[in-house]
Design an enzyme around this catalytic site. Sequence first.
Site, PDB file in Angstrom:
ATOM      1  CE  LYS A 121       3.596  -2.137   1.769  1.00  0.00           C
ATOM      2  NZ  LYS A 121       4.335  -1.958   0.487  1.00  0.00           N
TER       3      LYS A 121
HETATM    4  C1  LIG Z   1       5.485  -1.058   0.446  1.00  0.00           C
HETATM    5  C2  LIG Z   1       6.488  -1.301  -0.606  1.00  0.00           C
HETATM    6  C3  LIG Z   1       7.734  -0.637  -0.613  1.00  0.00           C
HETATM    7  C4  LIG Z   1       8.111   0.425   0.398  1.00  0.00           C
HETATM    8  O1  LIG Z   1       8.293  -0.072   1.706  1.00  0.00           O
HETATM    9  P1  LIG Z   1       8.231   0.927   2.944  1.00  0.00           P
HETATM   10  O2  LIG Z   1       8.287   0.051   4.137  1.00  0.00           O
HETATM   11  O3  LIG Z   1       6.915   1.651   2.817  1.00  0.00           O
HETATM   12  O4  LIG Z   1       9.381   1.846   2.836  1.00  0.00           O
HETATM   13  C5  LIG Z   1       8.624  -0.924  -1.626  1.00  0.00           C
HETATM   14  N1  LIG Z   1       8.318  -1.811  -2.598  1.00  0.00           N
HETATM   15  C6  LIG Z   1       7.143  -2.468  -2.618  1.00  0.00           C
HETATM   16  C7  LIG Z   1       6.855  -3.398  -3.732  1.00  0.00           C
HETATM   17  C8  LIG Z   1       6.194  -2.248  -1.623  1.00  0.00           C
HETATM   18  O5  LIG Z   1       5.023  -2.897  -1.671  1.00  0.00           O
END
Ligand SMILES: *Cc1c(COP(=O)(O)O)cnc(C)c1O
Length: 513
Positions: A121
């Site tokens: 993120k």
């Molecule tokens: C947020 C997240 C995801 C999922 O991503 P999306 O965009 O919500 O599908 C997968 N793995 C980790 C570690 C995350 O923080």
Amino acid sequence: MPSASQRYRSTRSRESQSKPFEYAVIRGLAEDGGLFVPSQIPHVPSDFIKQWANLSFQELAFKVMRLYVSREEIPDTDLAELISKSYSKFRSPEITPLVKIDSQQNLYLLELFHGPTYAFKDVALQFLGNLFEYFLLKKNSKKAAGVTHDRITVVGATSGDTGSAAIYGLRNKKDVSVFILYPTGRVSPLQEQQMTTVQDANIHTLSVKGTFDDCQSLVKQVFNDVKFNDKYHVGAVNSINWARILAQITYYYHGYFQLLRQVPEAQKSGLKVKFVVPSGNFGDILAGYYAKQMGLPVEQLVVATNENDILNRFLRTGTYDKAPVKVTYSPAMDICVSSNFERFLWYMVRDTVASKDDREAGSIMNQFMNELSSKGAFRVAEETLRLAQSFLLSGSVSNDETVRTIRSTYQNTSNHYILDPHSAVGISVAERIIAEDGEDTAINYISLSTAHPAKFSEVVNKALGDITGYSFEKDVLPHDLKKLATLPKKIKEIDIPELKVIEAAIEEELVTE
Ligand SMILES: *Cc1c(COP(=O)(O)O)cnc(C)c1O
């Protein structure tokens, strides 16, 4: 003049009006409850493979973002500076490096976790933080001395992982205050340390005696309190913000070009690639859909889910139905509905039953979303499902399989590669697809790696703990995360999970900034 791909419309709108990029970013959600989409997806130049092949991550980000943001809103030099600032704190010069998993032919991992908080993120939230500051600065610099500045008060809830990425994206940003609520004792010690050791005056962590649901419901209540909102301009940085999707498109291009550089000469022409994406709210893989529609030659996108498999079920049946959330080993993917799926579905609906009419698509989406909230489910037309299936494959992975994949990857790779549980969900599905595709060595698989294993020590140790020679401290935990345990913490304890208490705490903290 901004082009159609630089103007945004709501997925639930029956009107033809569109909004500028800034509006979509600052508001997050459209007034009718829909999500902002560019109604037209821009195209990369026809010779982009030649033109872009050797660009850096930052240069690619510029090329991609320029297509979605007009020069009138952000001039070239400003956009380049925003991008450069956003990726200055990554630990890898490639930002998102592509590494080969040598236990499998043609399988690669695109490591997205080299940002400040070791989470995928960061790629989007570092950019979003700078963007917020940029738009506020532009507004406030036009104000006469003494006139109060426009501000944003970001309020969010986290079950662990997203909170720190938001905090690191927004720390020290002018005219932005941040409040992150988390359930006391229910996030891992490392996650709590990451959030609470940030000492910037504009960052506030609220440890709430309650559950994650309590925190989420409090945030919703704060947003719905019109008076409070008018006074403090409450904003969100959750995964429905268009700027987050935009920032993520870059690494599909960067991953593709790194692959081109790594594969043997003979495989370069007619290179085929499938991306496998561990998914929750569908933001990560949605960026892949945009990348493909812009012209990146992607064979297929593969949705990998844990036991919360609403997407997997939809792609098999055409019915999108809510199920209760299960607690799994990959908690960042524990969702009951995938909020960004609405964007993908809007295009699928528009290009089938809505006869390419944006407004008609909005009208149909509106019906779907009403059915989802009243009956907990909706069903799409057969042709809409078929179109969705032409873009997406899917697979769902159990906790046991997640653990087995972490273990087998460690054992079968020459460098003992250690996956985090989210990335392991991706690799499990990738291995299934490779088996189904058989011996077609022309296809390459890029599985997205979304977190560093240090953040999910319990599951990683469950998978590897009994292997001779393995040590979490030595093999997994990075030095700067180790260090966090010794740093002072800044936490405000909230003993009663009630709106009045939270709002009073926010007001009290704002005075101290
Ligand atoms: C947020 C997240 C995801 C999922 O991503 P999306 O965009 O919500 O599908 C997968 N793995 C980790 C570690 C995350 O923080």
